[in-house]
Design an enzyme around this catalytic site. Structure first.
Site, mmCIF file in Angstrom:
data_model
loop_
_atom_site.group_PDB
_atom_site.id
_atom_site.type_symbol
_atom_site.label_atom_id
_atom_site.label_comp_id
_atom_site.label_asym_id
_atom_site.label_seq_id
_atom_site.Cartn_x
_atom_site.Cartn_y
_atom_site.Cartn_z
ATOM 1 N N GLY A 64 0.766 -1.460 0.108
ATOM 2 C CA GLY A 64 -0.017 0.004 0.073
ATOM 3 C C GLY A 64 0.724 1.189 0.152
ATOM 4 N N LYS B 137 6.018 16.784 -2.742
ATOM 5 C CA LYS B 137 5.938 16.954 -1.443
ATOM 6 C C LYS B 137 7.178 18.125 -0.853
ATOM 7 C CE LYS B 137 4.685 12.261 -0.285
ATOM 8 N NZ LYS B 137 5.401 10.876 -0.509
HETATM 9 P P1 NAP Z 1 -6.337 3.879 -2.929
HETATM 10 O O1 NAP Z 1 -5.772 2.798 -1.952
HETATM 11 O O2 NAP Z 1 -6.102 3.987 -4.263
HETATM 12 O O3 NAP Z 1 -7.796 4.534 -2.424
HETATM 13 C C1 NAP Z 1 -8.367 5.454 -3.226
HETATM 14 C C2 NAP Z 1 -9.976 5.647 -2.816
HETATM 15 O O4 NAP Z 1 -10.427 6.633 -3.198
HETATM 16 C C3 NAP Z 1 -10.602 4.163 -3.076
HETATM 17 O O5 NAP Z 1 -11.666 3.908 -2.277
HETATM 18 C C4 NAP Z 1 -11.265 4.763 -4.618
HETATM 19 O O6 NAP Z 1 -12.647 4.196 -4.895
HETATM 20 C C5 NAP Z 1 -11.587 6.324 -4.298
HETATM 21 N N1 NAP Z 1 -11.544 6.987 -5.410
HETATM 22 C C6 NAP Z 1 -10.326 7.292 -6.137
HETATM 23 N N2 NAP Z 1 -10.940 8.070 -7.073
HETATM 24 C C7 NAP Z 1 -12.175 8.532 -7.146
HETATM 25 C C8 NAP Z 1 -13.120 9.225 -7.550
HETATM 26 N N3 NAP Z 1 -12.928 9.952 -8.737
HETATM 27 N N4 NAP Z 1 -14.320 9.338 -7.194
HETATM 28 C C9 NAP Z 1 -14.594 8.397 -6.078
HETATM 29 N N5 NAP Z 1 -13.843 7.936 -5.418
HETATM 30 C C10 NAP Z 1 -12.657 7.781 -5.887
HETATM 31 O O7 NAP Z 1 -5.438 5.447 -2.354
HETATM 32 P P2 NAP Z 1 -4.419 5.582 -1.135
HETATM 33 O O8 NAP Z 1 -3.171 4.862 -1.212
HETATM 34 O O9 NAP Z 1 -5.492 5.305 0.043
HETATM 35 O O10 NAP Z 1 -4.146 7.110 -1.292
HETATM 36 C C11 NAP Z 1 -5.125 8.049 -1.129
HETATM 37 C C12 NAP Z 1 -4.536 9.612 -1.084
HETATM 38 O O11 NAP Z 1 -3.627 9.736 0.084
HETATM 39 C C13 NAP Z 1 -3.708 9.746 -2.390
HETATM 40 O O12 NAP Z 1 -3.806 11.118 -2.610
HETATM 41 C C14 NAP Z 1 -2.160 9.504 -1.754
HETATM 42 O O13 NAP Z 1 -1.288 10.137 -2.266
HETATM 43 C C15 NAP Z 1 -2.490 9.915 -0.453
HETATM 44 N N6 NAP Z 1 -1.245 9.153 0.266
HETATM 45 C C16 NAP Z 1 -1.195 7.890 0.365
HETATM 46 C C17 NAP Z 1 -0.323 7.376 1.315
HETATM 47 C C18 NAP Z 1 0.001 5.857 1.243
HETATM 48 O O14 NAP Z 1 0.864 5.401 2.076
HETATM 49 N N7 NAP Z 1 -0.842 5.194 0.388
HETATM 50 C C19 NAP Z 1 0.488 7.875 1.998
HETATM 51 C C20 NAP Z 1 0.284 9.487 2.141
HETATM 52 C C21 NAP Z 1 -0.758 10.082 1.127
HETATM 53 P P3 NAP Z 1 -12.786 2.687 -5.143
HETATM 54 O O15 NAP Z 1 -12.647 1.674 -3.765
HETATM 55 O O16 NAP Z 1 -13.967 2.415 -5.790
HETATM 56 O O17 NAP Z 1 -11.578 2.147 -6.175
HETATM 57 N N1 HSE Z 2 3.410 6.922 -2.804
HETATM 58 C C1 HSE Z 2 3.828 7.649 -1.354
HETATM 59 C C2 HSE Z 2 5.030 7.113 -1.155
HETATM 60 C C3 HSE Z 2 2.751 7.319 -0.438
HETATM 61 O O1 HSE Z 2 5.624 5.899 -1.649
HETATM 62 O O2 HSE Z 2 5.837 7.989 -0.256
HETATM 63 C C4 HSE Z 2 2.998 8.444 0.608
HETATM 64 O O3 HSE Z 2 3.068 9.624 0.174
#
Ligand code: NAP
Ligand code: HSE
Length: 427
Positions: free
Chosen positions: A184, A202
């Site tokens: 993830g 960032k």
């Molecule tokens: P993810 O696992 O891909 O989850 C995205 C979620 O948002 C899913 O539930 C998806 O729906 C929904 N979604 C996406 N686009 C959409 C749209 N246009 N309309 C409605 N729902 C939508 O992403 P994530 O890793 O949680 O990351 C989310 C955000 O946090 C991103 O901006 C990412 O850069 C940030 N972030 C992530 C991390 C990390 O470690 N993952 C760390 C810091 C910041 P479905 O379930 O239907 O696909």
């Molecule tokens: N894709 C990002 C990373 C998630 O690997 O650092 C955290 O922002």
């Protein structure tokens, strides 16, 4: 006091937020007097099976969520750019506070979203957008705000750092990327991680807060880890270095130099030991001196920790009838030209193993003012040899001219990898 949340996104981060509010809800209520429930959840795919928080209603149209009068705080953890921007702007214009983890929106549309927050008296918090669970934005805006920050050096992409750490342990690039995705860490489109854009976003956000200056993400010199091979990680280790996906920001003679690229760090440097999905930022303030922030930079649980901290802050502000610190940019700043950057370089070439290639390459580099610090030569199969040059510090512009001259003048010599050494300013 009870607050209702509209949760946009139920993926890695969204689930983390629900888990934390469920598991630690009692602790949060005891410490803050606040209770949170998720009243609406926005997702995209109607076919997916969902485990929804109790009492939450699912929606596929963001307008239903941001216009729902029951929703007090909108939590945007869906990612992407255009729809996420519409969600954030729409919620703020409706007077709702917003918590987001979205570095793409914050790095590209900071002025617009802050203006909407100010105009409509709502909070906009984005701690999770930089460094996952590591507190960086609020400490810089509050505890360290009286410092003049002169430099910051960090690792801000967990996926790249995880891949390089696994490559150092002998795992192939593509297998390491798959692992990062399964855990993830990676963006929905992992090119954002591998090409350095995630780290550049960032850095743009962090530099704006640290240096108090408006920064455009296009002004960050950006290279990713995509071209690196296991050979480079091996050579680095032989030479006493680690390869790390660095972000760097330095204020030099009134110009801000902003750079993102994989670089070589001595193994004795504190960031050389930051491995896996861990992130770190080492910054220098005129009164605080050197300060190191370290922790998990990616993954559902650490990121949820930052998001939930912001949710609580937004709720406290609602209760107290005031807003948090908004945009802290106070000036425009000139951004330094990368061609003027001075550092040592690591150049790995594959050459035809015939007499004189090494000598001709060294002469061309010397003639262009590139002084060689050390050379390693390794025979390969099929009549080829690998040459690794490490240069003395040289202007980036001069190095580029020398590489162009090498391409023209020395046949049978192919540049495979160009890395920079973290310079005196960074160490
Ligand atoms: P993810 O696992 O891909 O989850 C995205 C979620 O948002 C899913 O539930 C998806 O729906 C929904 N979604 C996406 N686009 C959409 C749209 N246009 N309309 C409605 N729902 C939508 O992403 P994530 O890793 O949680 O990351 C989310 C955000 O946090 C991103 O901006 C990412 O850069 C940030 N972030 C992530 C991390 C990390 O470690 N993952 C760390 C810091 C910041 P479905 O379930 O239907 O696909
Ligand atoms: N894709 C990002 C990373 C998630 O690997 O650092 C955290 O922002």
């Amino acid at each position: 006091m009870k607050f209702k949340l509209g949760l946009c996104g139920l993926g890695t981060v969204g689930r983390g937020v629900v888990d934390m509010l469920t598991r630690n809800g009692r602790t949060i209520a005891e410490r803050t007097g606040l209770e949170f429930s998720v009243t609406r959840v926005l997702v995209r795919d109607p076919a997916k099976e969902r485990d929804l928080p109790p009492g939450a209603r699912l929606t596929f149209d963001y307008r239903e969520l941001i216009e729902d009068p029951e929703v007090d705080i909108v939590v945007e953890v869906m990612g992407g750019r255009d729809t996420a921007l519409e969600v954030i702007l729409g919620a703020l214009r409706g007077g709702k506070s917003v918590v987001t983890a979205n570095k793409e929106v914050m790095a590209s549309f900071g002025p617009e979203v802050f203006a909407a927050a100010r105009e409509h008296g709502a909070d906009l918090f984005f701690e999770a957008s930089v460094g996952g669970g590591i507190p960086l934005i609020r400490p810089l805006k509050q505890c360290l705000v009286g410092n003049e920050v002169s430099s910051l050096l960090g690792i801000l992409n967990g996926t790249s750092n995880y891949i390089l750490t696994r490559m150092a342990a002998g795992v192939e690039f593509s297998a390491a990327l798959r692992e990062a995705q399964q855990r993830g860490y990676a963006e929905a489109d992992p090119r954002a991680d591998l090409e350095g854009h995630d780290a550049a976003r960032k850095l743009a956000i962090l530099a704006a807060v640290a240096f108090g200056a408006r920064v455009k993400v296009q002004e960050v010199y950006t290279e990713g880890i995509g071209g690196l091979e296991a050979r480079d990680v091996e050579y680095a280790a032989r030479l006493g270095w680690a390869v790390k996906p660095l972000v760097m920001g330095d204020m030099l003679e009134g110009r801000l130099s902003l750079r993102v690229y994989p670089a070589l760090l001595p193994l004795s440097h504190p960031l050389a030991k930051v491995d896996g999905a861990f992130n770190a930022v080492l910054l220098e303030g005129d009164f605080v001196g050197r300060t190191l922030f370290y922790g998990q930079g990616a993954g559902g649980a650490p990121t949820a920790s930052a998001v939930v901290g912001d949710i609580i802050e937004a709720a406290r502000n609602r209760l107290n009838g005031h807003n948090g610190v908004g945009c802290t940019c106070r000036c425009e700043v000139q951004v330094a030209d990368m061609a003027e950057h001075v550092c040592q370089h690591y150049l790995r070439f594959v050459a035809r193993d015939v007499p004189g290639v090494l000598g001709r390459a060294a002469s061309v580099l010397g003639a262009c003012g590139v002084n060689i610090h050390s050379v390693l030569q390794t025979p390969l199969e099929r009549g080829e040899a690998e040459l690794v040059f490490v240069t003395h510090p040289v202007r980036e512009g001069s190095l580029r001219e020398a590489l162009a001259e090498l391409r023209r003048e020395v046949s049978g010599l192919t540049l495979r990898t160009h890395l920079r050494l973290a310079g005196v300013a960074e160490l």
